[in-house]
Every structure is written in structure tokens, then in C-alpha cells.
Design a protein around this motif. Sequence first.
Motif, PDB file in Angstrom:
ATOM      1  N   TYR A 329       6.414   5.563 -16.548  1.00  0.00           N
ATOM      2  CA  TYR A 329       5.598   5.729 -16.252  1.00  0.00           C
ATOM      3  C   TYR A 329       4.259   5.317 -16.422  1.00  0.00           C
ATOM      4  CZ  TYR A 329       1.622   8.259 -14.814  1.00  0.00           C
ATOM      5  OH  TYR A 329      -0.260   8.714 -14.066  1.00  0.00           O
ATOM      6  N   LEU A 330       3.496   4.316 -15.525  1.00  0.00           N
ATOM      7  CA  LEU A 330       1.772   3.554 -14.864  1.00  0.00           C
ATOM      8  C   LEU A 330       0.684   4.512 -14.902  1.00  0.00           C
ATOM      9  CD1 LEU A 330       4.602   0.627 -13.814  1.00  0.00           C
ATOM     10  CD2 LEU A 330       3.968   0.745 -16.378  1.00  0.00           C
ATOM     11  N   GLY A 331       1.480   5.258 -13.520  1.00  0.00           N
ATOM     12  CA  GLY A 331      -0.397   5.933 -13.476  1.00  0.00           C
ATOM     13  C   GLY A 331       0.347   6.287 -12.341  1.00  0.00           C
ATOM     14  N   MET A 332      -0.796   6.725 -11.273  1.00  0.00           N
ATOM     15  CA  MET A 332      -1.085   7.092 -10.205  1.00  0.00           C
ATOM     16  C   MET A 332      -2.307   6.516  -9.401  1.00  0.00           C
ATOM     17  SD  MET A 332      -2.214  11.228 -11.008  1.00  0.00           S
ATOM     18  CE  MET A 332      -4.049  11.921 -11.279  1.00  0.00           C
ATOM     19  N   VAL A 333      -2.181   7.132  -8.431  1.00  0.00           N
ATOM     20  CA  VAL A 333      -2.942   6.010  -7.049  1.00  0.00           C
ATOM     21  C   VAL A 333      -3.667   7.793  -5.864  1.00  0.00           C
ATOM     22  CG1 VAL A 333      -3.904   4.642  -5.291  1.00  0.00           C
ATOM     23  CG2 VAL A 333      -1.990   3.984  -7.101  1.00  0.00           C
ATOM     24  N   HIS A 334      -4.271   8.080  -6.277  1.00  0.00           N
ATOM     25  CA  HIS A 334      -5.087   8.964  -4.983  1.00  0.00           C
ATOM     26  C   HIS A 334      -4.834   9.207  -3.425  1.00  0.00           C
ATOM     27  CE1 HIS A 334      -7.420  12.209  -3.408  1.00  0.00           C
ATOM     28  NE2 HIS A 334      -7.002  12.752  -4.023  1.00  0.00           N
ATOM     29  N   PHE A 335      -4.963   9.358  -2.192  1.00  0.00           N
ATOM     30  CA  PHE A 335      -4.887   8.441  -1.402  1.00  0.00           C
ATOM     31  C   PHE A 335      -5.886   8.444  -1.190  1.00  0.00           C
ATOM     32  CE2 PHE A 335      -5.998  12.851  -0.456  1.00  0.00           C
ATOM     33  CZ  PHE A 335      -7.016  12.647   0.938  1.00  0.00           C
ATOM     34  N   GLN A 336      -7.023   9.196  -1.216  1.00  0.00           N
ATOM     35  CA  GLN A 336      -8.025   8.355  -0.939  1.00  0.00           C
ATOM     36  C   GLN A 336      -8.638   6.576  -1.660  1.00  0.00           C
ATOM     37  OE1 GLN A 336     -11.345  11.157  -2.922  1.00  0.00           O
ATOM     38  NE2 GLN A 336     -11.644  11.715  -0.604  1.00  0.00           N
ATOM     39  N   ALA A 337      -7.978   6.576  -3.131  1.00  0.00           N
ATOM     40  CA  ALA A 337      -7.807   4.929  -3.087  1.00  0.00           C
ATOM     41  C   ALA A 337      -7.636   4.679  -2.165  1.00  0.00           C
ATOM     42  CB  ALA A 337      -7.804   4.720  -4.375  1.00  0.00           C
ATOM     43  N   LEU A 338      -6.563   4.984  -2.387  1.00  0.00           N
ATOM     44  CA  LEU A 338      -5.420   4.246  -0.512  1.00  0.00           C
ATOM     45  C   LEU A 338      -6.134   3.530   0.129  1.00  0.00           C
ATOM     46  CD1 LEU A 338      -1.812   5.556  -1.450  1.00  0.00           C
ATOM     47  CD2 LEU A 338      -2.866   3.823  -3.052  1.00  0.00           C
ATOM     48  N   LEU A 339      -7.047   4.506   0.797  1.00  0.00           N
ATOM     49  CA  LEU A 339      -7.389   4.410   1.636  1.00  0.00           C
ATOM     50  C   LEU A 339      -8.641   3.670   2.179  1.00  0.00           C
ATOM     51  CD1 LEU A 339      -7.979   8.109   3.233  1.00  0.00           C
ATOM     52  CD2 LEU A 339      -6.773   5.958   4.093  1.00  0.00           C
ATOM     53  N   ARG A 340      -9.358   3.167   0.934  1.00  0.00           N
ATOM     54  CA  ARG A 340     -10.293   1.870   0.622  1.00  0.00           C
ATOM     55  C   ARG A 340      -9.874   0.446   0.060  1.00  0.00           C
ATOM     56  NH1 ARG A 340     -12.615   6.319  -2.564  1.00  0.00           N
ATOM     57  NH2 ARG A 340     -11.532   5.576  -4.548  1.00  0.00           N
ATOM     58  N   GLU A 341      -8.313   1.036  -0.204  1.00  0.00           N
ATOM     59  CA  GLU A 341      -7.314  -0.549  -0.947  1.00  0.00           C
ATOM     60  C   GLU A 341      -7.123  -1.081   0.528  1.00  0.00           C
ATOM     61  OE1 GLU A 341      -8.171  -2.691  -3.032  1.00  0.00           O
ATOM     62  OE2 GLU A 341      -8.754  -0.445  -4.351  1.00  0.00           O
ATOM     63  N   PRO A 342      -6.784  -3.096   0.684  1.00  0.00           N
ATOM     64  CA  PRO A 342      -6.144  -3.851   1.317  1.00  0.00           C
ATOM     65  C   PRO A 342      -5.011  -3.317   1.577  1.00  0.00           C
ATOM     66  CG  PRO A 342      -7.534  -4.936   0.423  1.00  0.00           C
ATOM     67  CD  PRO A 342      -7.744  -3.440  -0.489  1.00  0.00           C
ATOM     68  N   PRO A 343      -4.133  -2.965   2.785  1.00  0.00           N
ATOM     69  CA  PRO A 343      -2.903  -2.367   2.522  1.00  0.00           C
ATOM     70  C   PRO A 343      -1.792  -3.940   2.006  1.00  0.00           C
ATOM     71  CG  PRO A 343      -3.626  -2.392   5.024  1.00  0.00           C
ATOM     72  CD  PRO A 343      -4.418  -3.156   3.828  1.00  0.00           C
ATOM     73  N   ALA A 344      -2.135  -5.171   2.548  1.00  0.00           N
ATOM     74  CA  ALA A 344      -1.245  -5.680   0.851  1.00  0.00           C
ATOM     75  C   ALA A 344      -1.063  -5.813   0.138  1.00  0.00           C
ATOM     76  CB  ALA A 344      -0.943  -7.199   1.937  1.00  0.00           C
ATOM     77  N   ASP A 345      -1.956  -5.524  -0.419  1.00  0.00           N
ATOM     78  CA  ASP A 345      -2.089  -5.040  -1.727  1.00  0.00           C
ATOM     79  C   ASP A 345      -1.494  -3.992  -2.610  1.00  0.00           C
ATOM     80  OD1 ASP A 345      -4.206  -6.854  -1.197  1.00  0.00           O
ATOM     81  OD2 ASP A 345      -5.970  -5.416  -3.170  1.00  0.00           O
ATOM     82  N   LEU A 346      -0.560  -4.852  -3.921  1.00  0.00           N
ATOM     83  CA  LEU A 346       0.101  -4.027  -4.656  1.00  0.00           C
ATOM     84  C   LEU A 346      -0.690  -3.066  -5.824  1.00  0.00           C
ATOM     85  CD1 LEU A 346       2.519  -7.247  -5.567  1.00  0.00           C
ATOM     86  CD2 LEU A 346       2.434  -5.503  -3.156  1.00  0.00           C
ATOM     87  N   LEU A 347       0.412  -1.814  -5.618  1.00  0.00           N
ATOM     88  CA  LEU A 347       0.122  -0.966  -6.334  1.00  0.00           C
ATOM     89  C   LEU A 347      -0.234  -0.794  -7.389  1.00  0.00           C
ATOM     90  CD1 LEU A 347       2.658   2.106  -4.931  1.00  0.00           C
ATOM     91  CD2 LEU A 347       0.158   2.028  -3.777  1.00  0.00           C
ATOM     92  N   GLY A 348       0.341  -2.208  -7.946  1.00  0.00           N
ATOM     93  CA  GLY A 348       0.138  -1.853  -9.807  1.00  0.00           C
ATOM     94  C   GLY A 348      -1.333  -2.395  -9.828  1.00  0.00           C
TER      95      GLY A 348
END
Length: 428
Positions: A329-348
Amino acid sequence: MSTPNRVYIARLAGVAVFDPNGDQVGRVRDAVARMRPTQRPPEVVGLVAEMPMRRRIFLSINRITSIDPDAVVLGSGTLNLRRFEKRPNELLVLQELLDRRVQLDTGQAGSVVDVAMESSRGGEWALTRVAVREQTSRLARRGHLHQVEWDRVRGLGGLADSRGTANLLAVLEDMRPADLANALQDLPDARRNEVAAALDDERLADVLGELPEHDQVEILAALDRERAADVLEEMDPDDAADLLNELPPPEQDVLLDLMEPDEATPVRQLLRYASGTAGSVMTSEPVILPPDATVAEALARIREPQLSPAVAAQVFVTRAPLTTPTGRYLGMVHFQALLREPPADLLGGVVVNDIDPLRPTTPLPEITRRMATYDLVAMPVVDRSMRLVGAVTVDDVLDHSLPRDWRDRDAMTGAPADDDAPLDGDNG
């Protein structure tokens, strides 16, 4: 009363009820008729409306100023918020008459598909007409529909020996699972089991998750074992495990053996955890993606319609494999954070791991405290090797923190005394 002279009651099911100010107070679920000692058709005395928090109340027909297929409007006065309870001489029209096997005075057999209520010049409402569909052979098309006077139909009084479910299901089909579960609780046990069995597997699985444990067990027991296993496969693993926990171990084993292995495996895993722990309340199917997945891929994944809002609120990031138990397990990303990041960025690159995950043995009070402290709607659950085994969501916590009978309508309390001002002619 500004309303049509004749109203077919099945068409009112689910119609919104508004107070004199235009505020919605509930939705129509049935009509209440009072049987008469003479041959006169039953008198309609009111409607049953479902309020927020699933309370069903009685609306006297004398307090209704308008009835039409789009809305029911109440006149002035205070609502009686006490829970509706049917009296011995009363009839719930949709619950008790829909799908009833009857016979026309011509000798033709059929089933009731709707009942009309009609107002007299004096303002009294009565059940006057019945829509009956002819019974035909299985190879024939749907039978002819007759709309006849109440007294031309035999078999409307007393208990029905045999009923189908098609017309009642048509009335209930647009309800949310929680509302449909509530409606099922109002039916006699045998009728409830008939209607439940007529639902498709996915719909029944959703409804079972909204019922009290004793109703879940009784409905499941009324199904043949192969059908019961199919329904369990459609349930979320945590809900299926909760239901199986209510059954004796030998019956659990039989049903698990009948389930598809890939569906039974996560349920078996959940059954191993002690009650009241993270392991016993978690879902084993959260949204899981690898660190090299993009933000766009994560957003597409949480948009999937079958995901509940709590499950779709965040993505858990792990090494392969991506099914529980996962890789590290590495961590988690909330959907609001996803909306603020460029679509091509990696989750890592955007993953967050500053909150310690839960262990399967973490007790429920500790889970509640930590979720409230960090304002989370879900928390990861990991084993000793830091593999993700599931996630606890806020709805899991609420479901297991409330009293066991919170879904049971019979356990609900009435409204506070100052909110319980009876209306003239009110039921109860």
C-alpha cells in the motif's frame, strides 16, 4: 377540492405531496379505504404518505385540496406525524388489491391492475371502478383489460388465495432500494417474500442491503439455495458477509459453496474477522490503481455508476496485484485532489500517505474517532505486510454504529409530542 372526479390510485404511487406553502412533505404510497357493512363500495378515507426518515403518515381525504397525477396538495392545518397504522376495518388499496385474482360477473377470471376512487357530489370518495386484466394461457398475448364497476367483480373482499406480482412491481419499480425495502416491510410476510422473489438478482441484492437482518434472513430462506447464492453474488462482499453472519455456519457453508469461487473468496475472507473490527465492516473492493496510472484514468474509474459515493470518493494506490490483498500500500488520493491535478500526471506523484492506515483488528470506536478527527469518508485497511485488504467507508461506520434494529420500521419511535397535533378525521 380542485381535482378530477375519478382518480386511478396506482397512478398516484410516488406522487409528491405538498403543503399549502408549496413545500414537499412526502410522497404518496397508498390509499386507505374503509369497508362498509352494506354492499356499497368501500369509502376512501385518506392517503398514506411517506415522509423523510421513512415514516409513513395518514393524510385525511378531507384535508386534501387537490389530487392529480403530478401532485397532491394539502389544505391548511397541522399534519399528524404519528406513524400510520391500519385499523381492522380498513383496506390498503395498492398493497392488498393489486394483482389479486378475481372474477368478473361474466365468469371471466383475471387480476386487478388498478382501482379507481371517485368523489360524489357530497365530497365523499369511494372505490368505484376496478381495472381487471383477463387471465389467458401462457402462449397468448396479454389479456383484454376491463374497467368495470366495483360490484361487478368477485373476490375483492377477504384475503386473496393467489396473487401475482407484476402490477405491484410496476408500482414499485422506480423506488430507490431503501424506499422499496421500506415498502416491503409493510407487506404481510408471505406477500413480501413473493414480491422479493420476483425482483431480479441485482435489484433484490440492493434491497436486501436496506432491510433489517431478520427480514433479510427470512427472504433469503424463502428462495431456493441456488437463487439465494446468485443474489449473494450480486451483493457487495461486506453486505453478503453481514447477511451470512446471521445464518448458522452449516447454511453459510452451503451457500458459499454454491457461489462462484471468485465471488465467494472475498466473502469468506471477511467472515474470518471478529465482529466490531475494521475487518468485519470494511469493503474488500475499493477503487485501487497502480502508481503509474494517470489522473485521467483515476477520474474515469471513479465515474463508474455502480460505485457508491463513499467508495468513489478516493482512489487507493498500491503495487501489483491490484485486487485485495494487494501489493504494498502506497497511499490514497481524494477525488478533489484529482480534479486539481493535470490529467496526464501520474498518481504516484500526488498520492498522500500521511495518515496511518487501519489494521483489520482496529475496533469500531477507534475507527469512528480517527475518521472524525481527519474528516475522512474512507480509510484504508492493511495487513502486517502493508498490503491493502480493504477500506472502511463512512456508511459502513454508520451502519454498524446505529442500533441493530435501526432499519426496522417497528422499532421506530413516533414524532415528539409538540409535533403530533391530530387533524380532524385523522387515522390513529
